[in-house]
Design a protein around this motif. Structure first.
Motif, PDB file in Angstrom:
ATOM      1  N   VAL A  92      13.732   6.480  12.124  1.00 42.23           N
ATOM      2  CA  VAL A  92      14.248   6.471  10.758  1.00 42.23           C
ATOM      3  C   VAL A  92      13.483   5.475   9.897  1.00 42.23           C
ATOM      4  CG1 VAL A  92      16.252   5.897   9.322  1.00 42.23           C
ATOM      5  CG2 VAL A  92      16.548   7.256  11.403  1.00 42.23           C
ATOM      6  N   VAL A  93      13.251   4.281  10.437  1.00 39.44           N
ATOM      7  CA  VAL A  93      12.513   3.257   9.681  1.00 39.44           C
ATOM      8  C   VAL A  93      11.089   3.726   9.406  1.00 39.44           C
ATOM      9  CG1 VAL A  93      11.595   0.914   9.746  1.00 39.44           C
ATOM     10  CG2 VAL A  93      13.910   1.363  10.561  1.00 39.44           C
ATOM     11  N   LEU A  94      10.447   4.348  10.386  1.00 43.30           N
ATOM     12  CA  LEU A  94       9.081   4.834  10.202  1.00 43.30           C
ATOM     13  C   LEU A  94       9.022   5.919   9.131  1.00 43.30           C
ATOM     14  CD1 LEU A  94       7.786   5.015  13.894  1.00 43.30           C
ATOM     15  CD2 LEU A  94       7.350   3.259  12.179  1.00 43.30           C
ATOM     16  N   VAL A  95      10.011   6.807   9.108  1.00 45.79           N
ATOM     17  CA  VAL A  95      10.055   7.849   8.080  1.00 45.79           C
ATOM     18  C   VAL A  95      10.200   7.222   6.691  1.00 45.79           C
ATOM     19  CG1 VAL A  95      11.431   9.748   7.145  1.00 45.79           C
ATOM     20  CG2 VAL A  95      10.907   9.681   9.587  1.00 45.79           C
ATOM     21  N   LEU A  96      11.079   6.207   6.581  1.00 43.23           N
ATOM     22  CA  LEU A  96      11.281   5.536   5.292  1.00 43.23           C
ATOM     23  C   LEU A  96      10.012   4.831   4.822  1.00 43.23           C
ATOM     24  CD1 LEU A  96      14.856   4.029   5.819  1.00 43.23           C
ATOM     25  CD2 LEU A  96      14.214   5.976   4.383  1.00 43.23           C
ATOM     26  N   VAL A  97       9.327   4.167   5.743  1.00 44.56           N
ATOM     27  CA  VAL A  97       8.072   3.492   5.384  1.00 44.56           C
ATOM     28  C   VAL A  97       7.050   4.516   4.918  1.00 44.56           C
ATOM     29  CG1 VAL A  97       6.125   2.175   6.285  1.00 44.56           C
ATOM     30  CG2 VAL A  97       8.450   1.511   6.889  1.00 44.56           C
ATOM     31  N   THR A  98       6.984   5.650   5.617  1.00 42.58           N
ATOM     32  CA  THR A  98       6.029   6.690   5.245  1.00 42.58           C
ATOM     33  C   THR A  98       6.341   7.260   3.864  1.00 42.58           C
ATOM     34  OG1 THR A  98       5.769   7.286   7.580  1.00 42.58           O
ATOM     35  CG2 THR A  98       5.014   8.887   5.958  1.00 42.58           C
ATOM     36  N   LEU A  99       7.635   7.402   3.544  1.00 44.90           N
ATOM     37  CA  LEU A  99       8.030   7.964   2.253  1.00 44.90           C
ATOM     38  C   LEU A  99       7.766   7.005   1.095  1.00 44.90           C
ATOM     39  CD1 LEU A  99      11.430   9.701   3.153  1.00 44.90           C
ATOM     40  CD2 LEU A  99       9.277  10.827   2.532  1.00 44.90           C
ATOM     41  N   PHE A 100       8.095   5.726   1.303  1.00 45.39           N
ATOM     42  CA  PHE A 100       8.012   4.762   0.206  1.00 45.39           C
ATOM     43  C   PHE A 100       6.718   3.940   0.206  1.00 45.39           C
ATOM     44  CE2 PHE A 100      12.576   5.555   0.728  1.00 45.39           C
ATOM     45  CZ  PHE A 100      12.898   5.902  -0.578  1.00 45.39           C
ATOM     46  N   ALA A 101       5.950   4.015   1.281  1.00 46.27           N
ATOM     47  CA  ALA A 101       4.640   3.350   1.321  1.00 46.27           C
ATOM     48  C   ALA A 101       3.645   4.303   1.974  1.00 46.27           C
ATOM     49  CB  ALA A 101       4.737   2.031   2.082  1.00 46.27           C
ATOM     50  N   PRO A 102       3.321   5.404   1.292  1.00 45.69           N
ATOM     51  CA  PRO A 102       2.482   6.444   1.898  1.00 45.69           C
ATOM     52  C   PRO A 102       1.078   5.967   2.282  1.00 45.69           C
ATOM     53  CG  PRO A 102       2.773   6.838  -0.457  1.00 45.69           C
ATOM     54  CD  PRO A 102       3.726   5.761  -0.078  1.00 45.69           C
ATOM     55  N   GLN A 103       0.605   4.909   1.665  1.00 44.36           N
ATOM     56  CA  GLN A 103      -0.708   4.380   2.011  1.00 44.36           C
ATOM     57  C   GLN A 103      -0.633   3.271   3.065  1.00 44.36           C
ATOM     58  OE1 GLN A 103      -3.225   3.415  -1.326  1.00 44.36           O
ATOM     59  NE2 GLN A 103      -2.483   5.141  -2.537  1.00 44.36           N
ATOM     60  N   GLY A 104       0.531   3.097   3.664  1.00 42.64           N
ATOM     61  CA  GLY A 104       0.705   2.040   4.645  1.00 42.64           C
ATOM     62  C   GLY A 104       1.042   0.718   3.972  1.00 42.64           C
ATOM     63  N   LEU A 105       1.470  -0.254   4.760  1.00 43.15           N
ATOM     64  CA  LEU A 105       1.917  -1.532   4.196  1.00 43.15           C
ATOM     65  C   LEU A 105       0.777  -2.275   3.499  1.00 43.15           C
ATOM     66  CD1 LEU A 105       4.195  -2.619   7.187  1.00 43.15           C
ATOM     67  CD2 LEU A 105       4.910  -1.622   5.002  1.00 43.15           C
ATOM     68  N   ALA A 106      -0.351  -2.436   4.185  1.00 45.41           N
ATOM     69  CA  ALA A 106      -1.490  -3.110   3.562  1.00 45.41           C
ATOM     70  C   ALA A 106      -2.101  -2.242   2.468  1.00 45.41           C
ATOM     71  CB  ALA A 106      -2.538  -3.458   4.620  1.00 45.41           C
ATOM     72  N   GLY A 107      -2.068  -0.927   2.652  1.00 44.71           N
ATOM     73  CA  GLY A 107      -2.601  -0.019   1.645  1.00 44.71           C
ATOM     74  C   GLY A 107      -1.819  -0.085   0.345  1.00 44.71           C
ATOM     75  N   GLU A 108      -0.493  -0.162   0.452  1.00 41.88           N
ATOM     76  CA  GLU A 108       0.335  -0.291  -0.749  1.00 41.88           C
ATOM     77  C   GLU A 108       0.113  -1.639  -1.428  1.00 41.88           C
ATOM     78  OE1 GLU A 108       2.470   1.815  -2.393  1.00 41.88           O
ATOM     79  OE2 GLU A 108       1.545   3.329  -1.091  1.00 41.88           O
ATOM     80  N   LEU A 109      -0.084  -2.687  -0.614  1.00 42.13           N
ATOM     81  CA  LEU A 109      -0.366  -4.004  -1.178  1.00 42.13           C
ATOM     82  C   LEU A 109      -1.670  -3.967  -1.973  1.00 42.13           C
ATOM     83  CD1 LEU A 109       0.576  -6.974  -1.281  1.00 42.13           C
ATOM     84  CD2 LEU A 109      -0.781  -7.376   0.780  1.00 42.13           C
ATOM     85  N   ARG A 110      -2.664  -3.258  -1.429  1.00 43.26           N
ATOM     86  CA  ARG A 110      -3.936  -3.127  -2.145  1.00 43.26           C
ATOM     87  C   ARG A 110      -3.758  -2.311  -3.425  1.00 43.26           C
ATOM     88  NH1 ARG A 110      -8.890  -0.528   1.056  1.00 43.26           N
ATOM     89  NH2 ARG A 110      -7.471   1.276   1.061  1.00 43.26           N
ATOM     90  N   ARG A 111      -2.972  -1.253  -3.360  1.00 40.87           N
ATOM     91  CA  ARG A 111      -2.784  -0.388  -4.534  1.00 40.87           C
ATOM     92  C   ARG A 111      -2.016  -1.089  -5.639  1.00 40.87           C
ATOM     93  NH1 ARG A 111       0.852   3.399  -6.559  1.00 40.87           N
ATOM     94  NH2 ARG A 111       2.387   2.924  -4.937  1.00 40.87           N
ATOM     95  N   ARG A 112      -1.013  -1.876  -5.265  1.00 41.11           N
ATOM     96  CA  ARG A 112      -0.137  -2.474  -6.256  1.00 41.11           C
ATOM     97  C   ARG A 112      -0.601  -3.840  -6.755  1.00 41.11           C
ATOM     98  NH1 ARG A 112       5.075  -0.018  -6.098  1.00 41.11           N
ATOM     99  NH2 ARG A 112       5.236   1.551  -4.447  1.00 41.11           N
ATOM    100  N   ALA A 113      -1.293  -4.617  -5.911  1.00 41.59           N
ATOM    101  CA  ALA A 113      -1.595  -5.999  -6.297  1.00 41.59           C
ATOM    102  C   ALA A 113      -3.026  -6.426  -5.979  1.00 41.59           C
ATOM    103  CB  ALA A 113      -0.600  -6.940  -5.617  1.00 41.59           C
ATOM    104  N   TRP A 114      -3.410  -6.391  -4.709  1.00 44.60           N
ATOM    105  CA  TRP A 114      -4.700  -6.936  -4.291  1.00 44.60           C
ATOM    106  C   TRP A 114      -5.734  -5.820  -4.195  1.00 44.60           C
ATOM    107  CZ3 TRP A 114      -2.708 -10.398   0.345  1.00 44.60           C
ATOM    108  CH2 TRP A 114      -1.911 -11.411  -0.182  1.00 44.60           C
ATOM    109  N   ARG A 115      -6.298  -5.423  -5.311  1.00 44.49           N
ATOM    110  CA  ARG A 115      -7.249  -4.308  -5.320  1.00 44.49           C
ATOM    111  C   ARG A 115      -8.556  -4.657  -4.621  1.00 44.49           C
ATOM    112  NH1 ARG A 115      -5.513  -0.137  -8.242  1.00 44.49           N
ATOM    113  NH2 ARG A 115      -3.801  -0.489  -9.719  1.00 44.49           N
ATOM    114  N   TRP A 116      -8.788  -5.929  -4.397  1.00 46.65           N
ATOM    115  CA  TRP A 116      -9.995  -6.383  -3.730  1.00 46.65           C
ATOM    116  C   TRP A 116      -9.883  -6.316  -2.207  1.00 46.65           C
ATOM    117  CZ3 TRP A 116      -8.133 -10.234  -0.752  1.00 46.65           C
ATOM    118  CH2 TRP A 116      -7.012 -10.939  -1.224  1.00 46.65           C
ATOM    119  N   LEU A 117      -8.691  -5.966  -1.705  1.00 46.52           N
ATOM    120  CA  LEU A 117      -8.481  -5.945  -0.256  1.00 46.52           C
ATOM    121  C   LEU A 117      -9.359  -4.876   0.383  1.00 46.52           C
ATOM    122  CD1 LEU A 117      -6.502  -7.487   1.653  1.00 46.52           C
ATOM    123  CD2 LEU A 117      -5.053  -5.476   1.578  1.00 46.52           C
ATOM    124  N   PRO A 118     -10.212  -5.251   1.359  1.00 49.02           N
ATOM    125  CA  PRO A 118     -11.111  -4.267   1.950  1.00 49.02           C
ATOM    126  C   PRO A 118     -10.399  -3.355   2.951  1.00 49.02           C
ATOM    127  CG  PRO A 118     -11.441  -6.391   3.005  1.00 49.02           C
ATOM    128  CD  PRO A 118     -10.444  -6.605   1.888  1.00 49.02           C
TER     129      PRO A 118
END
Length: 315
Positions: free
Chosen positions: A289-315
């Motif tokens: 259930v938790v994995l499904v929720l993460v996939t729905l609300f953070a489709p780019q993954g945890l670090a991917g969402e961080l890069r998309r929303r804040a740290w665009r320089w994240l490699p």
């Protein structure tokens, strides 16, 4: 650009420093967990090079992980090799297996590539079972404490094991970061984004993909060899389909195509299962259930969402 590189370097070096320092305050249980997570994050980092940066979905990476583990373990068990040469044997086994599989599997593409890699992994798993006289099949074999002393350092000691796992993880992380800044790494990303355009621009797509498979497989084999040596066990379970699916989940959860994603995803999933199993016997349902929720609300993954929303320089 330079500012982004500076922030990236500070973040990744800072993570390594924090991991080195936190060992002094961690309870023994979490110290052992984090050592295991760092080794498996190295495995996920190898998978990320192929899937996250090259765009090739493999379901056969357990074959490379097991090649490193058994290349190391059988060298010690059958040849009485010292740990250092045994680790090199594991790396060599992973490089050779990944080269052969790459040459054969890259004749296909898309879903066919995924299926072919899965078939090769299953063939490797069955080979381990059939050669039980040497591998001890599903039961596996233990690598004794006396056989895990390298250069006078006892790798069965929790502190030594922790720092050995950290060295492996740091090496995998730095290799990934270095690769992204080379022409080869940028060409892999170009293939991921548009393979036909990369081919039209004159890139030798087959050669580049083969290089990605070999680097990914060798890094995964290094993690397999280290896992067997640090935790003193090699078993056929590590070659099963489950261990091919794990790195895919870790990378998707953490963020495919991000250097930190493999570590974040491995850490998150490891403790998600660990904590939920302490609450209920239906812990896989909770984790699912938790994995499904993460996939729905953070489709780019945890670090991917961080890069998309804040740290665009994240490699």
């Amino acid at each position: 650009m330079n500012e982004g590189l500076g922030k990236s370097a500070a973040l990744h070096v800072g993570l390594i420093v924090v991991l080195a320092a936190i060992q002094f305050v961690l309870p023994e249980y979490h110290q052992g967990n984090l050592a295991r997570i760092m080794v498996l994050a190295g495995y996920a980092a190898g998978y990320n090079i192929l899937f996250g940066y090259t765009g090739l979905l493999s379901l056969g990476h357990a074959l490379f992980f097991a090649a490193g583990m058994y290349g190391m373990g059988l060298s010690i068990r059958l040849l009485d090799a010292a740990p250092a040469p045994a680790l090199l044997a594991g790396l060599a086994a992973g490089a050779v297996v990944s080269l052969v599989i790459g040459v054969l599997a890259l004749r296909t593409a898309g879903v066919a590539f995924m299926i072919v890699t899965l078939m090769f992994a299953q063939a490797g798993y069955l080979t381990i079972l059939l050669m039980g006289a040497y591998t001890r099949g599903d039961e596996g074999f233990v690598i004794s404490q006396a056989q895990r002393v390298m250069w006078g350092i006892d790798l069965s000691d929790p502190v030594n094991r922790y720092y050995a796992a950290l060295i492996l993880f740091a090496a995998c992380l730095l290799v990934t970061l270095r690769l992204l800044r080379t022409r080869f790494g940028r060409a892999l990303i170009a293939i991921r984004e548009n393979e036909e355009r990369a081919r039209m621009l004159g890139y030798d797509v087959f050669r580049l993909k083969l290089g990605a498979v070999v680097i990914s497989g060798t890094m995964s084999a290094a993690s397999g060899a280290a896992y067997g040596l640090l935790f003193g066990y090699a078993g056929a379970g590590f070659a099963s389909v489950q261990y091919s699916i794990f790195p895919l989940l870790w990378v998707l959860l953490g963020g495919a195509g991000t250097a930190l994603g493999p570590f974040v995803g491995t850490l998150f999933m490891f403790y998600l299962i660990d904590l939920s199993s302490g609450l209920t016997t239906a812990y896989m349902l909770v984790a699912g259930v938790v994995l499904v929720l993460v996939t729905l609300f953070a489709p780019q993954g945890l670090a991917g969402e961080l890069r998309r929303r804040a740290w665009r320089w994240l490699p």
